[in-house]
Structures are given as C-alpha cells and as structure tokens.
Design a protein around this motif. Sequence first.
Motif, short mmCIF file in Angstrom:
data_model
loop_
_atom_site.label_atom_id
_atom_site.label_comp_id
_atom_site.label_asym_id
_atom_site.label_seq_id
_atom_site.Cartn_x
_atom_site.Cartn_y
_atom_site.Cartn_z
N ALA A 105 47.43 47.09 37.54
CA ALA A 105 47.82 48.21 38.39
C ALA A 105 48.13 49.44 37.55
O ALA A 105 47.79 50.56 37.93
CB ALA A 105 49.02 47.84 39.25
N LYS A 114 45.35 52.33 37.29
CA LYS A 114 46.01 53.30 38.17
C LYS A 114 45.66 53.03 39.63
O LYS A 114 45.37 53.93 40.40
CB LYS A 114 45.67 54.73 37.78
N GLU A 115 45.67 51.74 39.95
CA GLU A 115 45.34 51.30 41.31
C GLU A 115 46.51 50.46 41.84
O GLU A 115 46.67 49.31 41.47
CB GLU A 115 44.06 50.45 41.28
#
Length: 168
Positions: free
Chosen positions: A116, A120-121
Amino acid sequence: MTDQPPPPPPEQPPPYSQPYGQPPGAVPGPYDPRWGYGPPGVPNGVPLQGPPEETTWAIFAYVGNVLIGFFPALIIYLVKKNTSPLTRFHAAQSMNQQLTMLIHVLVVVAVCVPPAIALKEPGFLALLLVPYLELLIAGWTFIILGAVKAGKGQYYRFPTFFCFRMIR
C-alpha cells in the motif's frame, strides 16, 4: 525373637458389590477413603466442579480480556498455575487466544501495508477487514464460550486456528 509371618494385607472390597463389612442390602456407611467411595449424597464419589474460587478466577481470565487485554489472564496464570489446574488451563487459553488474534492482525498488516505504501494504493488496506472481523466475531464468541465453560468447571479447548497453544 521368633519369626512370625507378616500380617495379611487388608481386605479390599470386591468390585461392583456391597462395601466390605456391610450386609447385603444395607445402606453404605461412612466415607472410607481407602476404597475410593465418595461421601454420601455425591453421585459417583466426586463432584465435577472445583471450588467456586477456581471457577471465579477462570472466568476473570476471560472477562479481563474484554476489559484490559491479556494482562489479567497473565497475572492469574502466574499466581494460580501451581494451585489450580482448572484456572491454569483457562488463563493459558485466554492468553493464547488473545496472542493468536494479535498474530493474525500483525501478519495481515505486514503483508498489506508495504504494498500500500510502495504502490500508493490504499486498496490493499481493505484486506485488514478480514482479521478485524475475525477478531470481532470469533474473538467475542470464544471469550463468551470460554467464560461459560469456566463457570461450569469444565475444560473446553478452542479450535487451533483461533487459539495456538503457545502457553500450556
């Protein structure tokens, strides 16, 4: 001094019959611990539950999980481990259940947070919902079930997936 034969061993009552020294059909007399008969009025000789103090401490091991976490169970385990097998079992199981739930959450965090952050999700963090629901549903269910069984003076082992036996 003359050699005398040793006295004969005390007679044992025959299995599944009238106690020794009682005429047939007589009501059994006072409790005789040599032959394993229980006190009058207690079926099968031994009550199933321990003293109320044992069951109370065993219940507190589970109730403490709700209030503070595994620390009350740890304290109860350390204090009562050599005096009460029932309390020791339930305190150890309470700690094992809490530590197992912590391991489940930490494993999912270790697997989900790095991707994550790297990608950057934040969608990867949705997988944290699985151990949260496990902690919420299964954790509460087993704490309540364990407290009920402890209150009855019974031993009950949780399923291994929800309670690794780390502390015995």
